[in-house]
Design an enzyme around this catalytic site. Structure first.
Site, short mmCIF file in Angstrom:
data_model
loop_
_atom_site.label_atom_id
_atom_site.label_comp_id
_atom_site.label_asym_id
_atom_site.label_seq_id
_atom_site.Cartn_x
_atom_site.Cartn_y
_atom_site.Cartn_z
N GLY A 84 0.16 -6.07 0.34
CA GLY A 84 0.99 -4.87 0.42
C GLY A 84 2.08 -4.80 -0.63
O GLY A 84 3.05 -4.07 -0.48
N GLU A 126 -0.20 5.29 -14.36
CA GLU A 126 -0.15 5.27 -12.89
C GLU A 126 -0.58 6.61 -12.31
O GLU A 126 -0.12 7.66 -12.75
CB GLU A 126 1.28 4.94 -12.46
CG GLU A 126 1.35 4.09 -11.22
CD GLU A 126 0.80 2.68 -11.47
OE1 GLU A 126 -0.32 2.41 -11.00
OE2 GLU A 126 1.47 1.87 -12.11
N HIS A 127 -1.46 6.54 -11.33
CA HIS A 127 -2.03 7.71 -10.64
C HIS A 127 -2.88 8.57 -11.60
O HIS A 127 -3.20 9.70 -11.29
CB HIS A 127 -0.95 8.56 -9.97
CG HIS A 127 -0.40 7.94 -8.71
ND1 HIS A 127 -0.71 8.39 -7.45
CD2 HIS A 127 0.41 6.87 -8.52
CE1 HIS A 127 -0.08 7.64 -6.55
NE2 HIS A 127 0.60 6.71 -7.17
N ASP A 177 -5.84 7.48 -12.68
CA ASP A 177 -7.27 7.17 -12.51
C ASP A 177 -8.02 8.27 -11.77
O ASP A 177 -9.06 8.73 -12.22
CB ASP A 177 -7.51 5.77 -11.89
CG ASP A 177 -6.92 5.55 -10.52
OD1 ASP A 177 -6.12 6.40 -10.05
OD2 ASP A 177 -7.27 4.53 -9.89
N SER A 198 -4.13 -6.54 -3.35
CA SER A 198 -4.77 -7.59 -2.55
C SER A 198 -6.03 -7.03 -1.88
O SER A 198 -6.99 -7.75 -1.67
CB SER A 198 -3.80 -8.11 -1.49
OG SER A 198 -3.51 -7.13 -0.52
N SER A 199 -6.01 -5.74 -1.54
CA SER A 199 -7.16 -5.15 -0.86
C SER A 199 -8.39 -5.13 -1.78
O SER A 199 -9.50 -5.42 -1.35
CB SER A 199 -6.83 -3.73 -0.38
OG SER A 199 -6.39 -2.94 -1.46
N LEU A 217 -0.08 -5.17 -5.76
CA LEU A 217 -0.86 -5.97 -6.72
C LEU A 217 -2.33 -5.98 -6.35
O LEU A 217 -3.12 -6.74 -6.89
CB LEU A 217 -0.31 -7.40 -6.80
CG LEU A 217 1.18 -7.50 -7.16
CD1 LEU A 217 1.63 -8.95 -7.18
CD2 LEU A 217 1.46 -6.85 -8.51
N GLU A 274 -14.13 1.89 -0.20
CA GLU A 274 -12.74 2.09 0.21
C GLU A 274 -12.48 3.54 0.63
O GLU A 274 -11.79 3.80 1.62
CB GLU A 274 -11.82 1.70 -0.96
CG GLU A 274 -10.37 1.92 -0.65
CD GLU A 274 -9.50 0.79 -1.13
OE1 GLU A 274 -10.04 -0.24 -1.56
OE2 GLU A 274 -8.27 0.94 -1.07
N ASP A 331 -8.10 -0.21 -9.76
CA ASP A 331 -7.81 -1.56 -9.28
C ASP A 331 -9.04 -2.45 -9.30
O ASP A 331 -9.00 -3.59 -9.75
CB ASP A 331 -7.22 -1.50 -7.87
CG ASP A 331 -5.93 -0.72 -7.84
OD1 ASP A 331 -5.30 -0.59 -8.90
OD2 ASP A 331 -5.56 -0.23 -6.76
P1 ADP Z 1 -2.20 -4.00 -1.69
O1 ADP Z 1 -3.64 -3.82 -2.02
O2 ADP Z 1 -1.30 -3.37 -2.68
O3 ADP Z 1 -1.83 -5.43 -1.48
P2 ADP Z 1 -2.98 -2.46 0.62
O4 ADP Z 1 -2.19 -1.85 1.72
O5 ADP Z 1 -3.88 -1.61 -0.18
O6 ADP Z 1 -1.94 -3.25 -0.31
O7 ADP Z 1 -3.87 -3.63 1.19
C1 ADP Z 1 -3.33 -4.60 2.06
C2 ADP Z 1 -4.32 -4.85 3.16
O8 ADP Z 1 -5.44 -5.59 2.64
C3 ADP Z 1 -3.78 -5.70 4.29
O9 ADP Z 1 -3.14 -4.91 5.25
C4 ADP Z 1 -5.05 -6.34 4.83
O10 ADP Z 1 -5.73 -5.44 5.68
C5 ADP Z 1 -5.89 -6.52 3.59
N1 ADP Z 1 -5.74 -7.88 3.01
C6 ADP Z 1 -5.29 -8.20 1.79
N2 ADP Z 1 -5.33 -9.54 1.58
C7 ADP Z 1 -5.83 -10.08 2.71
C8 ADP Z 1 -6.13 -11.42 3.15
N3 ADP Z 1 -5.89 -12.47 2.38
N4 ADP Z 1 -6.63 -11.56 4.37
C9 ADP Z 1 -6.86 -10.52 5.18
N5 ADP Z 1 -6.60 -9.26 4.83
C10 ADP Z 1 -6.09 -9.03 3.63
MG MG Z 2 -4.58 -1.91 -2.08
#
Ligand code: ADP
Ligand code: MG
Length: 398
Positions: A141, A43-44, A46, A146-147, A144, A179, A191
């Site tokens: 958020g 972790e951290h 990278d 999602s971004s 995992l 990013e 990631d």
């Molecule tokens: P993580 O990547 O850990 O989930 P982040 O804060 O890096 O958290 O990213 C979350 C952001 O990514 C959300 O605030 C949103 O802007 C974007 N995001 C993620 N999934 C979606 C989705 N399905 N639809 C729209 N935006 C999304």
């Molecule tokens: Mg993220």
């Protein structure tokens, strides 16, 4: 086994096609998939050019795309929409391609827009207008990633559609640039690499200095073990200061030690030249964590899950005490998991909230989940979201 084409995913794909047609009045040219990830350990490390060991999970972003032809009025426009938070028809964010610039797009649409922007920085690449609709089941958020699932699904789609022939490593670098420079989050390369390069049933052992990647089989099924994710539902954000401050401390440590990155430091004894105890502790986490990744790869290769478990917990302690990126909820999740019989547990992801993981025997899933829920209830925290994950295949056409 890869879960990418589970009946559930097939249902989501069909649903996405229909929603796309309803929204844009056209069929998409295709649908691509990019998974979220769990970081097993590392972790951290990278952005310190060290080692990481993540794996892609069976939660993913699906993206449907159609390029807008030159004859259509919106030929030079990105139309971006997500099903997230919309039960019916999503809103469309419209961005003119020639207005793409760092800071110009805010909110979630910055992620796919950033990818188009980064590709347009390349020589001989001209990404023009497209319609995009994303549907993701990666929790937002929760640490995992999602971004990155959003960014990676977009880049693999555009790479195919525009026949760019970019390698996974190049796509990882481009999404990092997207990013860092366009969205403004100073994140590393782990990631997106996990999402792009993972293989089902394997972890991805990545050297972030050479970008050499190796798959390492996860001996879970034969040991009747699974990885449990405990989403504390404490939302973290990379755009906040904590992550950037840790990066800053690492840069400071490298400067004092006169090395190009902390990857060059191999022993904790070398850190004695750092006077500031906080900076020294931060650097200690990176040096010891790199070693733990190497050790984890070794013990995974001989199938010693008990040893993996010990390393996971040592990693957690290091993040809690030296790097100071854990939080009460994560600590409670980890301790409760271990007390209830988990083989190992640690927080995963950038920290300051998000998720922890626990390596557990199948027959312990219930007991561990119950123990964590009870501990959260007693501490007055929100109810955590607990689920198992499978090491899935990296991104591609769905
Ligand atoms: P993580 O990547 O850990 O989930 P982040 O804060 O890096 O958290 O990213 C979350 C952001 O990514 C959300 O605030 C949103 O802007 C974007 N995001 C993620 N999934 C979606 C989705 N399905 N639809 C729209 N935006 C999304
Ligand atoms: Mg993220």
């Amino acid at each position: 086994m890869s879960n990418s084409k589970s009946p559930e995913t097939l249902g989501r794909i069909e649903n996405l096609r229909q929603k796309f047609f309803k929204l844009y009045g056209h069929h998409p040219e295709g649908i691509w998939r990019a998974p979220g990830r769990v970081n097993l350990i590392g972790e951290h490390t990278d952005y310190n050019l060290g080692y990481v060991l993540p794996f892609a999970i069976d939660k993913n972003a699906l993206v449907a795309i159609r390029r807008i032809s030159e004859r259509e009025p919106e030929a030079k426009q990105l139309n971006l929409a997500s099903t997230y938070g919309h039960s019916d028809i999503p809103e469309i964010t419209r961005v003119a391609v020639d207005q793409l610039a760092p800071g110009a797009v805010t909110g979630w649409a910055a992620y796919p827009a950033a990818v188009a922007w980064a590709l347009n920085q390349l020589d001989n690449v001209e990404i023009s207008g497209f319609e995009l609709l994303v549907d993701s089941d990666v929790p937002v958020g929760s640490g995992l990633s999602s971004s990155h699932a959003l960014e990676v699904s977009t880049i693999v789609a555009l790479n195919d559609l525009y026949e760019l022939g970019l390698s996974p490593t190049r796509m990882a670098q481009l999404t990092q640039q997207a990013e860092n420079d366009f969205v403004g989050a100073p994140t590393g390369i782990m990631d997106q690499s996990a999402s792009l390069m993972s293989k089902a049933q394997n972890a991805l052992f990545l050297d972030c200095r050479s970008m050499q990647a190796q798959t390492v089989p996860l001996p879970l099924a034969q040991n009747d073990a699974v990885v449990l994710v405990i989403d504390t539902r404490v939302e973290h954000s990379h755009v906040d200061g904590g992550y950037a401050a840790r990066r800053q401390s690492c840069e400071e440590a490298s400067e004092i030690l006169q090395v190009s990155s902390l990857r060059e430091i191999e022993t904790v004894a070398q850190l004695e030249a750092i006077e500031d105890p906080i900076v020294r502790r931060r650097a200690k986490h990176i040096v010891t964590e790199n070693q733990r990744v190497l050790d984890t790869v070794k013990v995974l290769k001989v199938g010693d899950l008990q040893a993996v478990g010990k390393l996971l917990y040592q990693s957690h302690v290091s993040m809690r005490d030296d790097y100071e990126i854990s939080c009460e909820e994560l600590d409670v999740a980890v301790e409760a998991s271990l007390e209830a019989g988990a083989i190992g547990a640690r927080m995963t992801g950038g920290g300051f909230g998000g998720s922890s993981i626990a390596l557990v025997k199948r027959e312990q899933i219930e007991a561990v989940s119950r123990a964590v829920r009870m501990a959260f209830d007693q501490a007055g925290y929100k109810e955590p979201n607990i689920f198992t994950v499978i090491a899935d295949e990296g991104a591609g056409r769905a």
